[in-house]
Design a protein around this motif. Structure first.
Motif, mmCIF file in Angstrom:
data_model
loop_
_atom_site.group_PDB
_atom_site.id
_atom_site.type_symbol
_atom_site.label_atom_id
_atom_site.label_comp_id
_atom_site.label_asym_id
_atom_site.label_seq_id
_atom_site.Cartn_x
_atom_site.Cartn_y
_atom_site.Cartn_z
ATOM 1 N N LEU A 68 3.160 31.624 19.808
ATOM 2 C CA LEU A 68 1.751 31.946 20.019
ATOM 3 C C LEU A 68 1.332 33.121 19.141
ATOM 4 C CD1 LEU A 68 1.435 31.740 23.913
ATOM 5 C CD2 LEU A 68 0.794 29.999 22.228
ATOM 6 N N ARG A 69 0.089 33.137 18.773
ATOM 7 C CA ARG A 69 -0.433 34.280 18.029
ATOM 8 C C ARG A 69 -0.526 35.489 18.961
ATOM 9 N NH1 ARG A 69 -5.849 33.095 14.888
ATOM 10 N NH2 ARG A 69 -5.349 35.256 14.263
ATOM 11 N N HIS A 70 -0.154 36.638 18.436
ATOM 12 C CA HIS A 70 -0.167 37.888 19.208
ATOM 13 C C HIS A 70 0.738 37.789 20.448
ATOM 14 C CE1 HIS A 70 -3.518 38.805 16.605
ATOM 15 N NE2 HIS A 70 -4.242 37.835 17.135
ATOM 16 N N ALA A 71 1.838 37.031 20.315
ATOM 17 C CA ALA A 71 2.731 36.851 21.470
ATOM 18 C C ALA A 71 3.348 38.168 21.906
ATOM 19 C CB ALA A 71 3.835 35.847 21.116
ATOM 20 N N THR A 72 3.519 39.107 20.978
ATOM 21 C CA THR A 72 4.106 40.400 21.342
ATOM 22 C C THR A 72 3.258 41.110 22.384
ATOM 23 O OG1 THR A 72 5.070 40.616 19.135
ATOM 24 C CG2 THR A 72 4.877 42.628 20.466
ATOM 25 N N TRP A 73 1.951 41.034 22.247
ATOM 26 C CA TRP A 73 1.066 41.698 23.207
ATOM 27 C C TRP A 73 1.137 41.034 24.569
ATOM 28 C CZ3 TRP A 73 -0.661 46.243 21.812
ATOM 29 C CH2 TRP A 73 -0.801 46.530 20.446
ATOM 30 N N TYR A 74 1.387 39.729 24.596
ATOM 31 C CA TYR A 74 1.517 39.039 25.877
ATOM 32 C C TYR A 74 2.786 39.458 26.617
ATOM 33 C CZ TYR A 74 -2.008 35.964 23.796
ATOM 34 O OH TYR A 74 -3.141 35.472 23.187
ATOM 35 N N ARG A 75 3.825 39.823 25.832
ATOM 36 C CA ARG A 75 5.105 40.147 26.467
ATOM 37 C C ARG A 75 5.216 41.612 26.877
ATOM 38 N NH1 ARG A 75 6.851 36.483 22.388
ATOM 39 N NH2 ARG A 75 7.286 38.188 20.938
ATOM 40 N N ILE A 76 4.346 42.462 26.378
ATOM 41 C CA ILE A 76 4.426 43.894 26.703
ATOM 42 C C ILE A 76 4.338 44.156 28.204
ATOM 43 C CG2 ILE A 76 3.151 46.068 26.527
ATOM 44 C CD1 ILE A 76 2.761 45.530 23.592
ATOM 45 N N PRO A 77 3.405 43.535 28.946
ATOM 46 C CA PRO A 77 3.359 43.803 30.400
ATOM 47 C C PRO A 77 4.655 43.454 31.124
ATOM 48 C CG PRO A 77 1.346 42.713 29.678
ATOM 49 C CD PRO A 77 2.296 42.659 28.529
ATOM 50 N N PHE A 78 5.401 42.482 30.604
ATOM 51 C CA PHE A 78 6.666 42.123 31.229
ATOM 52 C C PHE A 78 7.777 43.100 30.867
ATOM 53 C CE2 PHE A 78 4.328 38.108 30.747
ATOM 54 C CZ PHE A 78 4.347 37.646 32.054
ATOM 55 N N LEU A 79 7.644 43.751 29.703
ATOM 56 C CA LEU A 79 8.687 44.665 29.237
ATOM 57 C C LEU A 79 8.555 46.073 29.810
ATOM 58 C CD1 LEU A 79 8.934 43.639 25.485
ATOM 59 C CD2 LEU A 79 10.729 43.402 27.200
ATOM 60 N N LEU A 80 7.347 46.503 30.116
ATOM 61 C CA LEU A 80 7.127 47.870 30.572
ATOM 62 C C LEU A 80 7.937 48.238 31.819
ATOM 63 C CD1 LEU A 80 3.294 48.379 29.937
ATOM 64 C CD2 LEU A 80 5.220 49.350 28.669
ATOM 65 N N PRO A 81 8.051 47.375 32.831
ATOM 66 C CA PRO A 81 8.817 47.774 34.023
ATOM 67 C C PRO A 81 10.282 48.096 33.734
ATOM 68 C CG PRO A 81 7.449 45.878 34.513
ATOM 69 C CD PRO A 81 7.384 46.081 33.035
ATOM 70 N N TYR A 82 10.836 47.552 32.642
ATOM 71 C CA TYR A 82 12.247 47.797 32.342
ATOM 72 C C TYR A 82 12.493 49.250 31.975
ATOM 73 C CZ TYR A 82 16.948 46.913 30.612
ATOM 74 O OH TYR A 82 18.310 46.930 30.428
ATOM 75 N N ALA A 83 11.433 49.979 31.600
ATOM 76 C CA ALA A 83 11.580 51.392 31.261
ATOM 77 C C ALA A 83 11.815 52.249 32.498
ATOM 78 C CB ALA A 83 10.351 51.887 30.507
ATOM 79 N N LEU A 84 11.560 51.705 33.683
ATOM 80 C CA LEU A 84 11.753 52.463 34.914
ATOM 81 C C LEU A 84 13.225 52.519 35.287
ATOM 82 C CD1 LEU A 84 8.859 50.979 37.092
ATOM 83 C CD2 LEU A 84 8.904 53.217 35.992
ATOM 84 N N SER A 85 13.638 53.623 35.875
ATOM 85 C CA SER A 85 14.983 53.710 36.425
ATOM 86 C C SER A 85 15.042 52.951 37.751
ATOM 87 C CB SER A 85 15.370 55.169 36.657
ATOM 88 O OG SER A 85 14.529 55.751 37.649
#
Length: 305
Positions: A112-129
């Protein structure tokens, strides 16, 4: 001046034998620091834990050898079945659900176009301890918390549900929380795998008339199997050792209803002060984790090869 009678490839110059010995043992010198560091930080503590598991030790007085009494006491613990049940729930839920959803997100967003932006909301929680995740979801799931308030405001049944007060529902609620955190990194790993798949098999399948499901089932999924083995293996080991989110959210309660084997180990060692009993649980958990990992990897590697 060299000796013409010496075999080819040998040196009779002074110091030649020393250089050959140094070249032979040089690789061992490079790996020695890593081996020593691993032994000091991993193997020696495990051996000491194994020793403590056969003793009666409270951390203050000298240890006393008691044989297998700690392991027998662990087997007779009335909360053992609950801990085992919750650990199995974590193994199944925290392995299958995040992996399947991560694969789904990766496949649906691939290309998909701009797929990276779609995946950011899923990646952000991984930054939490793990502790940070537990604090957030503890606020959401506690009785009268955010989840209850949202359900009540939307007039959806369950507004007065106590998500963390009864087992195994409290374990399932925490599995949902860990899924929210782990989904993104699994999707990222699968995305890397999808990008490494050659284009030619996919184009050949399309020319043969394969639809999207047949393309995924017969081409994409088999090519992703080695990566899936790694992702599932990491999730499997992590789920067997689940501790931080359970301890911060419920401390294994109420009434040890959400306790896992890792929480049992911590409670015995650092809450009740029975280090021998805690060490026995740690050894048992290590053996179980090692056996499960070995059986899984052996079976999966045999399938891949």
């Amino acid at each position: 001046m060299t000796d013409r009678s010496a075999p080819p490839g040998t040196s009779t110059t002074p110091g030649g034998a020393g250089r050959r010995i140094a070249a032979r043992f040089a690789p061992y010198g490079f790996v020695a620091p890593g081996v020593l560091l691993t032994a000091v930080l991993l193997y020696l503590p495990f051996l000491y834990t194994l020793y403590i598991g056969f003793t009666n030790y409270d951390g203050l007085h000298p240890s006393q050898f008691v044989g297998v009494d700690n392991f027998v006491q662990f087997a007779k613990d009335p909360a053992l079945l609950t801990s085992v049940r919750n650990t199995l729930l974590w193994v199944v839920g925290a392995t299958v659900v995040p992996v399947v959803l991560g694969l789904l997100v990766a496949v649906l967003s691939h290309g998909l176009r701009h797929a990276t932006w779609y995946r950011i909301p899923f990646l952000l929680p991984y930054a939490l301890s793990g502790a940070g995740l537990a604090v957030i979801w503890g606020f959401i799931l506690q009785h009268g918390g955010a989840a209850n308030q949202v359900l009540t405001a939307l007039h959806i049944p369950g507004g007065d549900t106590s998500f963390l007060q009864h087992g195994p529902a409290n374990t399932i609620a925490m599995i949902i929380a860990i899924t929210w955190q782990q989904l993104g990194v699994n999707a990222l790993l699968f995305m890397v795998g999808l990008q490494s798949i050659p284009v030619s098999p996919l184009e050949a399948a399309r020319l043969d008339g394969a639809n999207a499901w047949q393309l995924f089932r017969n081409v994409t999924w088999p090519l992703l199997r080695p990566l899936t083995t790694v992702v599932v293996g990491l999730s499997l080991v992590a789920s067997l050792k689940t501790f931080d989110i359970v301890w911060v959210t419920t401390q294994g309660g109420p009434g040890r209803s959400s306790e896992t084997l890792a929480v049992t180990m911590y409670r015995d060692a650092f809450v009740t002060g029975d280090y021998g009993q805690g060490a026995a649980v740690a050894v048992a958990l290590t053996v179980v984790t090692g056996l499960v990992s070995f059986v899984y990897l052996k079976r999966q590697l045999r399938t891949v090869t």
